[in-house]
Write a protein that holds these residues in place. Structure first.
Motif, PDB file in Angstrom:
ATOM      1  N   PRO A 129     -10.189   8.783 -25.857  1.00 40.07           N
ATOM      2  CA  PRO A 129     -10.537   9.903 -26.741  1.00 40.07           C
ATOM      3  C   PRO A 129      -9.346  10.645 -27.329  1.00 40.07           C
ATOM      4  CG  PRO A 129     -11.940   9.891 -24.800  1.00 40.07           C
ATOM      5  CD  PRO A 129     -10.890   8.844 -24.563  1.00 40.07           C
ATOM      6  N   ARG A 159     -21.897  13.356 -28.956  1.00 41.66           N
ATOM      7  CA  ARG A 159     -20.779  14.247 -28.627  1.00 41.66           C
ATOM      8  C   ARG A 159     -20.164  13.889 -27.271  1.00 41.66           C
ATOM      9  NH1 ARG A 159     -24.364  18.033 -31.209  1.00 41.66           N
ATOM     10  NH2 ARG A 159     -23.422  18.757 -33.167  1.00 41.66           N
ATOM     11  N   THR A 163     -16.227  12.092 -25.990  1.00 40.51           N
ATOM     12  CA  THR A 163     -15.308  12.527 -24.935  1.00 40.51           C
ATOM     13  C   THR A 163     -14.899  11.370 -24.035  1.00 40.51           C
ATOM     14  OG1 THR A 163     -17.007  13.070 -23.286  1.00 40.51           O
ATOM     15  CG2 THR A 163     -16.445  14.768 -24.919  1.00 40.51           C
TER      16      THR A 163
END
Length: 214
Positions: A129, A159, A163
């Motif tokens: 990420p 979302r 991550t």
């Protein structure tokens, strides 16, 4: 089941090193080597590798062109891991956009190489990420109507994907079953027209759906 690997790198010493690492594993085997992206299509057709380790910079046909060709023309394209010297390389970004499932640095440890091959072979993506945020930063403006079609839960899953969480970790975070998360991830990829998690996450950043600075 033995995973079949194609190594593509214009440096013979790199190919030898990767072959030594891969062939030492009981569940991995190198089926062929290439020194340029132009050699990849016939080798893929002949040997049907599960994973291609693709050097991103080569003198004739580079890893970006070779990856794009594989993803767009092969009936069942292998997973591609691009191999690079520098993680903040525009070539890496373009290769991920072209359809690669992740990238490895040439200084990666042997265990990281074999783990990455196994990971992408089972359909997951090699997500870093922080590196992807750096690569995507400043490249906004891309839009996708597919984002508007995501349900609230699918948007939440995307979302969390951004991550770097795995399905199991997302399931734990949302207190739902792993199969439920797998279904949500599949729906996200389908609605975004993304081949895998990497493409979905890049689109999420480029569109501003997820902030690269966050």
């Amino acid at each position: 089941m033995t995973l079949r690997v194609l190594i593509v790198d214009d440096d013979a010493l790199v190919r030898v090193g990767l072959r030594t690492v891969i062939d030492a594993e009981p569940d991995l085997t190198v089926v062929a080597e290439a020194s340029d992206g132009a050699e990849v299509p016939p080798l893929v057709a002949r040997h049907r590798p599960d994973v291609v380790l693709m050097d991103v910079r080569m003198p004739d046909v580079d890893g970006i062109q070779a990856t794009r060709h594989l993803v767009s023309t092969a009936a069942a394209p292998p997973r591609v891991i691009v191999v690079t010297t520098f993680e903040n390389d525009d070539y890496v970004y373009d290769a991920l956009r072209a359809g690669a499932s992740g990238f490895l640095l040439k200084r990666a440890r042997p265990a990281e190489v074999v783990d990455a091959i196994r990971l992408v072979a089972r359909g997951d993506s090699l997500l870093f990420p922080a590196a992807i945020r750096r690569l995507v930063a400043g490249r906004g403006g891309r839009t996708s109507g597919g984002l508007e079609r995501l349900t609230a839960r699918e948007a939440e899953v995307l979302r969390l994907m951004a991550t770097g969480l795995s399905n199991a970790e997302i399931a734990e975070r949302l207190v739902v079953g792993a199969e439920t998360v797998k279904t949500h991830v599949g729906n996200v990829l389908a609605k975004l027209g993304a081949r895998d998690r990497v493409q979905a996450v890049i689109l999420a950043y480029e569109s501003g759906f997820v902030s690269p600075t966050g």
